[in-house]
Design a protein around this motif. Structure first.
Motif, PDB file in Angstrom:
ATOM      1  N   ALA A   1      41.850 -27.027 -74.434  1.00 15.58           N
ATOM      2  CA  ALA A   1      40.841 -26.307 -75.220  1.00 15.58           C
ATOM      3  C   ALA A   1      39.748 -27.260 -75.666  1.00 15.58           C
ATOM      4  O   ALA A   1      39.917 -28.476 -75.663  1.00 15.58           O
ATOM      5  N   GLU A   2      38.615 -26.669 -76.085  1.00 12.45           N
ATOM      6  CA  GLU A   2      37.525 -27.441 -76.697  1.00 12.45           C
ATOM      7  C   GLU A   2      37.874 -27.729 -78.154  1.00 12.45           C
ATOM      8  O   GLU A   2      38.555 -26.936 -78.808  1.00 12.45           O
ATOM      9  N   GLY A   3      37.352 -28.829 -78.678  1.00  8.20           N
ATOM     10  CA  GLY A   3      37.620 -29.182 -80.076  1.00  8.20           C
ATOM     11  C   GLY A   3      37.084 -28.169 -81.057  1.00  8.20           C
ATOM     12  O   GLY A   3      37.627 -27.987 -82.148  1.00  8.20           O
ATOM     13  N   SER A   4      36.009 -27.455 -80.683  1.00  6.67           N
ATOM     14  CA  SER A   4      35.388 -26.493 -81.594  1.00  6.67           C
ATOM     15  C   SER A   4      36.166 -25.183 -81.686  1.00  6.67           C
ATOM     16  O   SER A   4      35.908 -24.357 -82.556  1.00  6.67           O
ATOM     17  N   ASN A   5      37.108 -24.975 -80.759  1.00 10.21           N
ATOM     18  CA  ASN A   5      37.912 -23.740 -80.766  1.00 10.21           C
ATOM     19  C   ASN A   5      39.271 -24.089 -80.167  1.00 10.21           C
ATOM     20  O   ASN A   5      39.608 -23.658 -79.076  1.00 10.21           O
ATOM     21  N   SER A   6      40.024 -24.888 -80.919  1.00 14.49           N
ATOM     22  CA  SER A   6      41.134 -25.594 -80.277  1.00 14.49           C
ATOM     23  C   SER A   6      42.510 -24.971 -80.465  1.00 14.49           C
ATOM     24  O   SER A   6      43.463 -25.393 -79.819  1.00 14.49           O
ATOM     25  N   ASP A   7      42.657 -23.994 -81.359  1.00 15.94           N
ATOM     26  CA  ASP A   7      43.995 -23.443 -81.589  1.00 15.94           C
ATOM     27  C   ASP A   7      44.493 -22.660 -80.375  1.00 15.94           C
ATOM     28  O   ASP A   7      43.796 -21.784 -79.855  1.00 15.94           O
ATOM     29  N   MET A   8      45.704 -22.985 -79.935  1.00  9.52           N
ATOM     30  CA  MET A   8      46.365 -22.279 -78.830  1.00  9.52           C
ATOM     31  C   MET A   8      47.657 -21.686 -79.366  1.00  9.52           C
ATOM     32  O   MET A   8      48.302 -22.263 -80.256  1.00  9.52           O
TER      33      MET A   8
ATOM     34  N   LEU B   1      61.448 -22.926 -74.884  1.00  6.23           N
ATOM     35  CA  LEU B   1      60.345 -22.996 -73.920  1.00  6.23           C
ATOM     36  C   LEU B   1      59.317 -21.929 -74.267  1.00  6.23           C
ATOM     37  O   LEU B   1      59.685 -20.790 -74.586  1.00  6.23           O
ATOM     38  N   CYS B   2      58.034 -22.298 -74.204  1.00  8.75           N
ATOM     39  CA  CYS B   2      56.977 -21.376 -74.617  1.00  8.75           C
ATOM     40  C   CYS B   2      55.909 -21.214 -73.538  1.00  8.75           C
ATOM     41  O   CYS B   2      55.621 -22.160 -72.801  1.00  8.75           O
ATOM     42  N   GLU B   3      55.321 -20.027 -73.497  1.00 14.56           N
ATOM     43  CA  GLU B   3      54.074 -19.822 -72.764  1.00 14.56           C
ATOM     44  C   GLU B   3      52.923 -20.198 -73.686  1.00 14.56           C
ATOM     45  O   GLU B   3      53.028 -20.062 -74.918  1.00 14.56           O
ATOM     46  N   VAL B   4      51.822 -20.641 -73.083  1.00 17.73           N
ATOM     47  CA  VAL B   4      50.624 -20.988 -73.860  1.00 17.73           C
ATOM     48  C   VAL B   4      49.549 -19.926 -73.625  1.00 17.73           C
ATOM     49  O   VAL B   4      49.202 -19.625 -72.482  1.00 17.73           O
ATOM     50  N   LEU B   5      49.038 -19.366 -74.738  1.00 19.25           N
ATOM     51  CA  LEU B   5      47.925 -18.421 -74.679  1.00 19.25           C
ATOM     52  C   LEU B   5      46.709 -19.022 -75.384  1.00 19.25           C
ATOM     53  O   LEU B   5      46.849 -19.762 -76.355  1.00 19.25           O
ATOM     54  N   LYS B   6      45.519 -18.686 -74.884  1.00 24.97           N
ATOM     55  CA  LYS B   6      44.283 -19.160 -75.499  1.00 24.97           C
ATOM     56  C   LYS B   6      43.970 -18.336 -76.748  1.00 24.97           C
ATOM     57  O   LYS B   6      44.664 -17.377 -77.065  1.00 24.97           O
ATOM     58  N   TYR B   7      42.886 -18.692 -77.418  1.00 24.53           N
ATOM     59  CA  TYR B   7      42.484 -18.029 -78.669  1.00 24.53           C
ATOM     60  C   TYR B   7      42.337 -16.510 -78.486  1.00 24.53           C
ATOM     61  O   TYR B   7      42.569 -15.727 -79.405  1.00 24.53           O
TER      62      TYR B   7
ATOM     63  N   ARG C   1      44.151 -14.668 -76.521  1.00 20.76           N
ATOM     64  CA  ARG C   1      45.464 -14.161 -76.060  1.00 20.76           C
ATOM     65  C   ARG C   1      45.561 -14.063 -74.546  1.00 20.76           C
ATOM     66  O   ARG C   1      46.493 -13.448 -74.014  1.00 20.76           O
ATOM     67  N   LYS C   2      44.610 -14.675 -73.833  1.00 16.21           N
ATOM     68  CA  LYS C   2      44.735 -14.742 -72.370  1.00 16.21           C
ATOM     69  C   LYS C   2      45.515 -16.006 -72.016  1.00 16.21           C
ATOM     70  O   LYS C   2      45.459 -17.005 -72.751  1.00 16.21           O
ATOM     71  N   PRO C   3      46.259 -16.010 -70.880  1.00  7.73           N
ATOM     72  CA  PRO C   3      47.056 -17.196 -70.551  1.00  7.73           C
ATOM     73  C   PRO C   3      46.189 -18.423 -70.292  1.00  7.73           C
ATOM     74  O   PRO C   3      45.114 -18.315 -69.703  1.00  7.73           O
ATOM     75  N   ALA C   4      46.652 -19.574 -70.763  1.00  2.00           N
ATOM     76  CA  ALA C   4      45.972 -20.837 -70.474  1.00  2.00           C
ATOM     77  C   ALA C   4      46.001 -21.085 -68.965  1.00  2.00           C
ATOM     78  O   ALA C   4      46.854 -20.542 -68.246  1.00  2.00           O
ATOM     79  N   GLU C   5      45.074 -21.912 -68.483  1.00  2.00           N
ATOM     80  CA  GLU C   5      44.948 -22.147 -67.033  1.00  2.00           C
ATOM     81  C   GLU C   5      46.247 -22.659 -66.405  1.00  2.00           C
ATOM     82  O   GLU C   5      46.557 -22.337 -65.260  1.00  2.00           O
ATOM     83  N   THR C   6      47.003 -23.480 -67.139  1.00  2.00           N
ATOM     84  CA  THR C   6      48.251 -24.009 -66.566  1.00  2.00           C
ATOM     85  C   THR C   6      49.465 -23.178 -66.954  1.00  2.00           C
ATOM     86  O   THR C   6      50.603 -23.574 -66.699  1.00  2.00           O
ATOM     87  N   ASN C   7      49.246 -22.005 -67.555  1.00  2.00           N
ATOM     88  CA  ASN C   7      50.346 -21.072 -67.827  1.00  2.00           C
ATOM     89  C   ASN C   7      50.551 -20.212 -66.576  1.00  2.00           C
ATOM     90  O   ASN C   7      50.054 -19.093 -66.481  1.00  2.00           O
TER      91      ASN C   7
ATOM     92  N   GLU D   1      56.173 -16.998 -83.145  1.00  2.00           N
ATOM     93  CA  GLU D   1      55.063 -17.660 -82.438  1.00  2.00           C
ATOM     94  C   GLU D   1      54.564 -18.821 -83.294  1.00  2.00           C
ATOM     95  O   GLU D   1      54.717 -18.823 -84.520  1.00  2.00           O
ATOM     96  N   TRP D   2      53.919 -19.780 -82.634  1.00  2.00           N
ATOM     97  CA  TRP D   2      53.369 -20.922 -83.357  1.00  2.00           C
ATOM     98  C   TRP D   2      52.046 -21.266 -82.687  1.00  2.00           C
ATOM     99  O   TRP D   2      51.549 -20.514 -81.834  1.00  2.00           O
ATOM    100  N   ASN D   3      51.445 -22.390 -83.077  1.00  2.00           N
ATOM    101  CA  ASN D   3      50.189 -22.795 -82.442  1.00  2.00           C
ATOM    102  C   ASN D   3      50.119 -24.322 -82.381  1.00  2.00           C
ATOM    103  O   ASN D   3      50.943 -25.011 -82.977  1.00  2.00           O
ATOM    104  N   PHE D   4      49.131 -24.825 -81.640  1.00  2.00           N
ATOM    105  CA  PHE D   4      48.928 -26.273 -81.539  1.00  2.00           C
ATOM    106  C   PHE D   4      47.468 -26.546 -81.220  1.00  2.00           C
ATOM    107  O   PHE D   4      46.704 -25.632 -80.892  1.00  2.00           O
ATOM    108  N   ASP D   5      47.101 -27.805 -81.269  1.00  2.00           N
ATOM    109  CA  ASP D   5      45.728 -28.236 -81.023  1.00  2.00           C
ATOM    110  C   ASP D   5      45.522 -28.459 -79.525  1.00  2.00           C
ATOM    111  O   ASP D   5      45.879 -29.495 -78.982  1.00  2.00           O
TER     112      ASP D   5
END
Length: 378
Positions: free
Chosen positions: A74-81, A102-108, A110-116, A63-67
């Motif tokens: 995400a918001e800048g104050s809690n931006s890691d995905m 290819l990756c799925e995106v999860l929020k901080y 661990r719930k799926p991002a809106e466009t996942n 797994e990895w992460n991005f801004d």
């Protein structure tokens, strides 16, 4: 007099110099490019990292992460995905042993991002796996110069009317075949289940087909094929747009026709199952229109006019060999009495996870109305 083509500056860099570096050995280490869908639901993003050895399966890719604040996720104050690897391909740009993932995106949390949209699609595909759903999607797209004008069109004015361009051959009929053939080869190398390509009705518009794919594989392979298309176009200095109606006026729009069958539809006598599925779809037209483009049907309303080989967005229709219908039963299927059918409503910029999930919810899980059922609780 040579005509100046509208291509990007970076495409004019000396590619022979790049080749010199690309031939350097990697000493057993591997470049892995992580690919994900951004907050627009249409754009793809990527970034790369080094692994110490070649991953043999998706489980070997960490797994990895991005801004997320820089991708509208995400918001800048809690931006890691979180980037969660789900499907691995060979890399046609950096070559073996390097990988595209290819990756799925999860929020901080661990719930799926809106466009996942893969997350719920996978749940639904797991539920319906016994029906063995096969899909084939026909991705139409338009090549644009870096100035946003269709590639190869006159700077001032328009090409001749539609007619000679579909499956055309010749410098005055097709524009950008080098890009199309490079994309095709790159997909084959990567392991994407690309199965064909052709020039489309509007000049500088093309189509490639992916499939047959079973279940979640459809969305995975189409998204990677789109990523590869954008990367190939980047090398040539042009842009591929999936806009469903890139040119107003008497020009064809761009769709993503979706061919579909279950195991019982593919067997002798399957036509009755095809007709039953179409009957279910007819009662849920508004729901499908809502999920067949990223803007709840607004993009498709520019395309589904009842003209230019489309059905009207407000009406559901079906017919054998009818390209002006919502659903087309191929003539051969009508004759054989089994096979598949084609949903012609999805827009070129649809999310294939959303489209295939919706078809399964309606035709196999027998959902009705505009609300969807949450199967996680059952």
């Amino acid at each position: 007099r040579a005509v100046a083509m509208s291509v990007s500056h970076s495409s004019r860099l000396n590619k022979l110099v790049r080749e010199q570096y690309m031939r350097l050995p990697q000493d057993g280490r591997v470049q892995v490019t992580y690919v994900w869908i951004d907050g627009s639901g249409e754009g793809v993003r990527c970034k790369s990292r080094t692994l110490d050895k070649e991953p043999k399966s998706i489980e070997d890719v960490p797994e990895w992460n991005f801004d997320g604040s820089s991708t509208a996720q995400a918001e800048g104050s809690n931006s890691d995905m979180f980037l969660v690897p789900v499907c691995m391909f060979r890399d046609p740009f950096c070559l073996d042993p390097n990988k595209l993932v290819l990756c799925e995106v999860l929020k901080y949390n661990r719930k799926p991002a809106e466009t996942n949209l893969r997350h719920t699609c996978k749940k639904v595909m797991d539920l319906v796996k016994d029906s063995r759903p096969w899909f084939g999607m026909e991705q139409e797209y338009t090549l644009l110069g870096i100035n946003g004008h269709p590639y190869g069109w006159p700077d001032n004015g328009f090409p001749g009317p539609q007619g000679p361009y579909y499956c055309g051959v010749g410098a005055d009929k097709v524009y950008g075949r080098d890009i199309v053939e490079s994309h095709y080869k790159a997909c084959l190398y990567a392991g994407v289940k690309i199965c064909g390509t052709n020039a489309e009705v509007m000049p500088s518009q093309w189509e490639f087909q992916v499939g047959p794919c079973e279940g979640i594989e459809m969305g995975d392979h189409l998204w990677m094929a789109r990523f590869i298309l954008h990367r190939v176009c980047e090398d040539f200095g042009v842009v591929a747009t999936l806009d469903p109606k890139p040119m107003t006026g008497n020009w064809n729009g761009a769709g993503c026709h979706t061919n579909y069958s279950t195991e019982e539809m593919r067997r002798e006598g399957g036509l009755k199952h095809i007709e039953a599925a179409i009957e279910k779809l007819s009662k849920r037209h508004d729901y499908h229109i809502c999920v067949y483009d990223p803007r709840g049907g607004r993009d498709n309303s520019r395309r589904l006019t009842g003209h230019h080989e489309t059905s009207n967005i407000f009406e559901f229709s079906a017919g054998v060999a009818n390209r002006g219908a919502s659903i087309r039963i191929p003539r051969q299927v009508g004759q054989d009495g089994y096979g598949y059918f084609e949903d012609r409503r999805p827009a070129a910029n649809c999310d294939p996870y959303a489209v295939t999930e919706a078809i399964m919810r309606t035709t196999v899980l027998n959902e009705t109305g505009v609300e969807t059922k949450d199967y996680a609780e059952h």
